[in-house]
Design a protein around this motif. Structure first.
Motif, PDB file in Angstrom:
ATOM      1  N   MET A 118     -74.074 -38.427  59.213  1.00 13.42           N
ATOM      2  CA  MET A 118     -73.593 -39.647  58.566  1.00 13.42           C
ATOM      3  C   MET A 118     -73.018 -39.329  57.181  1.00 13.42           C
ATOM      4  SD  MET A 118     -74.467 -42.194  60.592  1.00 13.42           S
ATOM      5  CE  MET A 118     -75.683 -42.764  61.768  1.00 13.42           C
ATOM      6  N   GLY A 119     -72.013 -40.113  56.785  1.00 14.70           N
ATOM      7  CA  GLY A 119     -71.542 -40.073  55.414  1.00 14.70           C
ATOM      8  C   GLY A 119     -70.630 -38.895  55.126  1.00 14.70           C
ATOM      9  N   VAL A 120     -70.692 -38.442  53.865  1.00 18.50           N
ATOM     10  CA  VAL A 120     -69.851 -37.331  53.414  1.00 18.50           C
ATOM     11  C   VAL A 120     -70.492 -36.025  53.867  1.00 18.50           C
ATOM     12  CG1 VAL A 120     -68.839 -36.186  51.416  1.00 18.50           C
ATOM     13  CG2 VAL A 120     -69.083 -38.679  51.425  1.00 18.50           C
ATOM     14  N   LEU A 121     -69.745 -35.220  54.578  1.00 15.13           N
ATOM     15  CA  LEU A 121     -70.276 -33.969  55.094  1.00 15.13           C
ATOM     16  C   LEU A 121     -70.314 -32.917  54.000  1.00 15.13           C
ATOM     17  CD1 LEU A 121     -68.449 -33.703  58.539  1.00 15.13           C
ATOM     18  CD2 LEU A 121     -70.797 -34.444  58.116  1.00 15.13           C
ATOM     19  N   ARG A 122     -71.419 -32.210  53.914  1.00 12.76           N
ATOM     20  CA  ARG A 122     -71.475 -31.079  52.993  1.00 12.76           C
ATOM     21  C   ARG A 122     -70.776 -29.897  53.651  1.00 12.76           C
ATOM     22  NH1 ARG A 122     -77.951 -29.681  53.471  1.00 12.76           N
ATOM     23  NH2 ARG A 122     -77.876 -28.671  55.510  1.00 12.76           N
ATOM     24  N   GLU A 123     -70.336 -28.955  52.818  1.00 11.95           N
ATOM     25  CA  GLU A 123     -69.617 -27.805  53.351  1.00 11.95           C
ATOM     26  C   GLU A 123     -70.532 -26.997  54.270  1.00 11.95           C
ATOM     27  OE1 GLU A 123     -67.709 -25.377  50.490  1.00 11.95           O
ATOM     28  OE2 GLU A 123     -66.605 -27.015  49.559  1.00 11.95           O
ATOM     29  N   SER A 124     -69.975 -26.583  55.395  1.00 12.18           N
ATOM     30  CA  SER A 124     -70.737 -25.778  56.338  1.00 12.18           C
ATOM     31  C   SER A 124     -69.769 -25.119  57.295  1.00 12.18           C
ATOM     32  CB  SER A 124     -71.750 -26.632  57.105  1.00 12.18           C
ATOM     33  OG  SER A 124     -71.096 -27.409  58.074  1.00 12.18           O
ATOM     34  N   THR A 125     -70.300 -24.285  58.172  1.00 10.75           N
ATOM     35  CA  THR A 125     -69.475 -23.632  59.182  1.00 10.75           C
ATOM     36  C   THR A 125     -69.369 -24.485  60.443  1.00 10.75           C
ATOM     37  OG1 THR A 125     -71.412 -22.461  60.063  1.00 10.75           O
ATOM     38  CG2 THR A 125     -70.115 -21.346  58.347  1.00 10.75           C
ATOM     39  N   LEU A 126     -69.970 -25.677  60.435  1.00  6.94           N
ATOM     40  CA  LEU A 126     -69.949 -26.539  61.611  1.00  6.94           C
ATOM     41  C   LEU A 126     -68.573 -27.178  61.799  1.00  6.94           C
ATOM     42  CD1 LEU A 126     -73.372 -28.390  61.132  1.00  6.94           C
ATOM     43  CD2 LEU A 126     -72.900 -26.430  62.630  1.00  6.94           C
ATOM     44  N   VAL A 127     -68.187 -27.349  63.049  1.00  4.56           N
ATOM     45  CA  VAL A 127     -66.980 -28.094  63.390  1.00  4.56           C
ATOM     46  C   VAL A 127     -67.350 -29.579  63.459  1.00  4.56           C
ATOM     47  CG1 VAL A 127     -65.164 -28.434  65.103  1.00  4.56           C
ATOM     48  CG2 VAL A 127     -66.111 -26.151  64.715  1.00  4.56           C
ATOM     49  N   ALA A 128     -66.503 -30.462  62.916  1.00  8.26           N
ATOM     50  CA  ALA A 128     -66.812 -31.897  62.872  1.00  8.26           C
ATOM     51  C   ALA A 128     -65.670 -32.708  63.463  1.00  8.26           C
ATOM     52  CB  ALA A 128     -67.079 -32.334  61.437  1.00  8.26           C
ATOM     53  N   ARG A 129     -66.031 -33.727  64.264  1.00  7.87           N
ATOM     54  CA  ARG A 129     -65.067 -34.707  64.762  1.00  7.87           C
ATOM     55  C   ARG A 129     -65.600 -36.109  64.455  1.00  7.87           C
ATOM     56  NH1 ARG A 129     -63.026 -33.416  70.747  1.00  7.87           N
ATOM     57  NH2 ARG A 129     -61.725 -35.228  70.232  1.00  7.87           N
ATOM     58  N   ARG A 130     -64.734 -36.958  63.940  1.00  7.63           N
ATOM     59  CA  ARG A 130     -65.140 -38.301  63.510  1.00  7.63           C
ATOM     60  C   ARG A 130     -65.333 -39.210  64.722  1.00  7.63           C
ATOM     61  NH1 ARG A 130     -63.976 -40.210  58.266  1.00  7.63           N
ATOM     62  NH2 ARG A 130     -64.530 -42.399  57.951  1.00  7.63           N
ATOM     63  N   LEU A 131     -66.445 -39.943  64.727  1.00  4.69           N
ATOM     64  CA  LEU A 131     -66.721 -40.904  65.787  1.00  4.69           C
ATOM     65  C   LEU A 131     -66.346 -42.322  65.373  1.00  4.69           C
ATOM     66  CD1 LEU A 131     -70.196 -39.694  67.146  1.00  4.69           C
ATOM     67  CD2 LEU A 131     -67.935 -39.312  68.146  1.00  4.69           C
ATOM     68  N   CYS A 132     -66.744 -42.725  64.157  1.00  4.27           N
ATOM     69  CA  CYS A 132     -66.491 -44.097  63.712  1.00  4.27           C
ATOM     70  C   CYS A 132     -66.776 -44.184  62.218  1.00  4.27           C
ATOM     71  CB  CYS A 132     -67.357 -45.094  64.477  1.00  4.27           C
ATOM     72  SG  CYS A 132     -69.133 -44.878  64.200  1.00  4.27           S
ATOM     73  N   ASP A 133     -66.559 -45.352  61.649  1.00  6.58           N
ATOM     74  CA  ASP A 133     -66.874 -45.606  60.243  1.00  6.58           C
ATOM     75  C   ASP A 133     -68.229 -46.284  60.125  1.00  6.58           C
ATOM     76  OD1 ASP A 133     -64.466 -44.581  59.268  1.00  6.58           O
ATOM     77  OD2 ASP A 133     -63.434 -46.492  59.585  1.00  6.58           O
ATOM     78  N   ARG A 134     -68.821 -46.138  58.957  1.00 12.81           N
ATOM     79  CA  ARG A 134     -70.081 -46.812  58.667  1.00 12.81           C
ATOM     80  C   ARG A 134     -69.969 -47.470  57.299  1.00 12.81           C
ATOM     81  NH1 ARG A 134     -75.619 -43.863  56.932  1.00 12.81           N
ATOM     82  NH2 ARG A 134     -74.331 -43.621  55.086  1.00 12.81           N
ATOM     83  N   ARG A 135     -70.470 -48.699  57.168  1.00 14.46           N
ATOM     84  CA  ARG A 135     -70.448 -49.419  55.897  1.00 14.46           C
ATOM     85  C   ARG A 135     -71.882 -49.768  55.507  1.00 14.46           C
ATOM     86  NH1 ARG A 135     -66.502 -54.382  56.565  1.00 14.46           N
ATOM     87  NH2 ARG A 135     -66.525 -54.322  54.278  1.00 14.46           N
ATOM     88  N   GLU A 136     -72.129 -49.786  54.215  1.00 12.09           N
ATOM     89  CA  GLU A 136     -73.453 -50.134  53.690  1.00 12.09           C
ATOM     90  C   GLU A 136     -73.381 -51.506  53.023  1.00 12.09           C
ATOM     91  OE1 GLU A 136     -76.369 -47.973  52.952  1.00 12.09           O
ATOM     92  OE2 GLU A 136     -75.689 -46.198  54.045  1.00 12.09           O
ATOM     93  N   TYR A 137     -74.432 -52.306  53.208  1.00 14.15           N
ATOM     94  CA  TYR A 137     -74.503 -53.646  52.618  1.00 14.15           C
ATOM     95  C   TYR A 137     -75.781 -53.776  51.784  1.00 14.15           C
ATOM     96  CZ  TYR A 137     -70.868 -55.267  55.877  1.00 14.15           C
ATOM     97  OH  TYR A 137     -69.702 -55.438  56.572  1.00 14.15           O
ATOM     98  N   ILE A 138     -75.686 -54.563  50.701  1.00 11.08           N
ATOM     99  CA  ILE A 138     -76.870 -55.014  49.976  1.00 11.08           C
ATOM    100  C   ILE A 138     -77.208 -56.390  50.528  1.00 11.08           C
ATOM    101  CG2 ILE A 138     -77.919 -55.510  47.732  1.00 11.08           C
ATOM    102  CD1 ILE A 138     -77.013 -52.627  48.025  1.00 11.08           C
ATOM    103  N   VAL A 139     -78.403 -56.553  51.056  1.00 13.78           N
ATOM    104  CA  VAL A 139     -78.748 -57.803  51.734  1.00 13.78           C
ATOM    105  C   VAL A 139     -80.101 -58.326  51.267  1.00 13.78           C
ATOM    106  CG1 VAL A 139     -77.400 -57.220  53.793  1.00 13.78           C
ATOM    107  CG2 VAL A 139     -79.812 -56.553  53.670  1.00 13.78           C
ATOM    108  N   GLY A 140     -80.245 -59.631  51.382  1.00 19.85           N
ATOM    109  CA  GLY A 140     -81.517 -60.299  51.128  1.00 19.85           C
ATOM    110  C   GLY A 140     -81.608 -61.534  52.003  1.00 19.85           C
ATOM    111  N   SER A 141     -82.803 -62.039  52.185  1.00 20.48           N
ATOM    112  CA  SER A 141     -82.982 -63.248  52.991  1.00 20.48           C
ATOM    113  C   SER A 141     -82.608 -64.482  52.163  1.00 20.48           C
ATOM    114  CB  SER A 141     -84.435 -63.355  53.454  1.00 20.48           C
ATOM    115  OG  SER A 141     -85.269 -63.650  52.341  1.00 20.48           O
ATOM    116  N   PRO A 142     -82.197 -65.583  52.807  1.00 17.53           N
ATOM    117  CA  PRO A 142     -81.913 -66.819  52.064  1.00 17.53           C
ATOM    118  C   PRO A 142     -83.117 -67.286  51.248  1.00 17.53           C
ATOM    119  CG  PRO A 142     -81.062 -66.972  54.295  1.00 17.53           C
ATOM    120  CD  PRO A 142     -81.883 -65.727  54.246  1.00 17.53           C
ATOM    121  N   ASP A 143     -84.327 -67.103  51.788  1.00 18.97           N
ATOM    122  CA  ASP A 143     -85.537 -67.507  51.071  1.00 18.97           C
ATOM    123  C   ASP A 143     -85.687 -66.718  49.780  1.00 18.97           C
ATOM    124  OD1 ASP A 143     -88.259 -68.755  50.876  1.00 18.97           O
ATOM    125  OD2 ASP A 143     -88.858 -66.645  51.037  1.00 18.97           O
TER     126      ASP A 143
END
Length: 297
Positions: A145-170
């Motif tokens: 997930m997120g920003v990949l650190r440098e490595s010898t691994l091959v990477a292919r993108r699957l999808c995007d991910r977004r982060e939310y700040i959330v709270g209950s109405p109460d």
């Protein structure tokens, strides 16, 4: 055959850096691997490894022997992969790692569908929020997930991910929703694995240190705490989308929401990629491309 087993034990100890890691890769006990190497040294009449409680390292003789044996094993592996590619069928054990909740919700069902196509495969899935060392721990492919650190691994993108700040109405009825990042200081911030939240300000990533009276290394536990009004939480879209749609959670500070980050399938770079890895990677990329509920592409 016994000699070959001893040599393989020695090669994997050096390659993985420890008897424990080699044993995990070979699916035997570490004591068994230790005996294999000891018997090999006795057979050759020379010490191959210096051993200590913290590390192992090659002797001069061990280094010469390892280089020759490594090439031998790599040649055998390449020959097997070439044969599998010629036959076009995946075979053997397919070892996969992924973050816990994302793996449970999205990866496991797809891998199960994949095995229906290729029932001769043996599947081994390991879901954890710990970022495993794929090569050292013998994984064929993983989800990151997120920003990949440098490595010898091959990477292919699957999808995007977004982060939310959330709270209950109460909760937000008791404490007014934050309008600025500094407003978070008066809120009870529910903390996950990280002690900070990923935000964006003026187009730049900003890590915000947050404070609260609750912390856990579990996304589902964090979600439950937010739903029950214990405070604000930062969670990825695949946790909260349905609750935002139903009104059980409210997103705040949307203008500071962290930039979209990728979800990646990664695998060790190899001269000849095993059909089981190549086919599963292509399958995952194609399935995510066609659309999975709750994720953006």
């Amino acid at each position: 055959m016994q000699h070959w087993e001893r040599v393989e034990g020695f090669v994997q100890v050096v390659r993985h850096g420890s008897f424990v890691a080699a044993a995990r890769y070979l699916q035997v006990s570490s004591s068994h691997v230790s005996r294999l190497v000891s018997h090999l040294e006795q057979q050759l009449g020379t010490q191959l490894l210096y051993r200590s409680t913290r590390q192992i390292r090659l002797t001069e003789a061990g280094n010469v022997y390892y280089e020759a044996c490594r090439q031998l094993f790599d040649g055998v592996r390449d020959a097997e992969l070439l044969l599998q590619q010629h036959q076009g069928l995946p075979s053997g054990v397919l070892k996969i790692t992924a973050p816990a909740t994302f793996g449970d919700k999205y990866i496991a069902p797809l891998v199960n569908d994949f095995q229906l196509r290729y029932p001769q495969l043996k599947i081994n899935m390991y879901f954890s929020n710990r970022q495993v060392e794929m090569i050292e721990e013998g994984f064929d492919l993983g989800i990151r997930m997120g920003v990949l650190r440098e490595s010898t691994l091959v990477a292919r993108r699957l999808c995007d991910r977004r982060e939310y700040i959330v709270g209950s109405p109460d909760y937000l009825a008791r404490i007014a929703p934050p309008q600025t990042l500094t407003d978070l200081e008066r809120h009870n911030c529910l903390i996950g694995t990280r002690g900070y939240w990923l935000m964006q300000q003026n187009g730049q990533r900003k890590d915000i240190n947050v404070h609260g009276n609750w912390q856990a290394n579990s996304g589902p536990a964090l979600l439950d705490a937010a739903l029950k009004g214990l405070g604000l939480a930062q969670l990825p879209d695949y946790y909260v989308d349905e609750h935002l749609a139903s009104g059980k959670l409210v997103a705040v500070l949307n203008e500071f929401q962290s930039a979209e980050m990728g979800v990646w399938v990664v695998y060790p770079q190899q001269r000849h990629l095993a059909p089981k890895v190549r086919l599963l990677v292509d399958f995952l990329v194609e399935q995510f491309k066609t659309g999975i509920a709750g994720l953006e592409f």
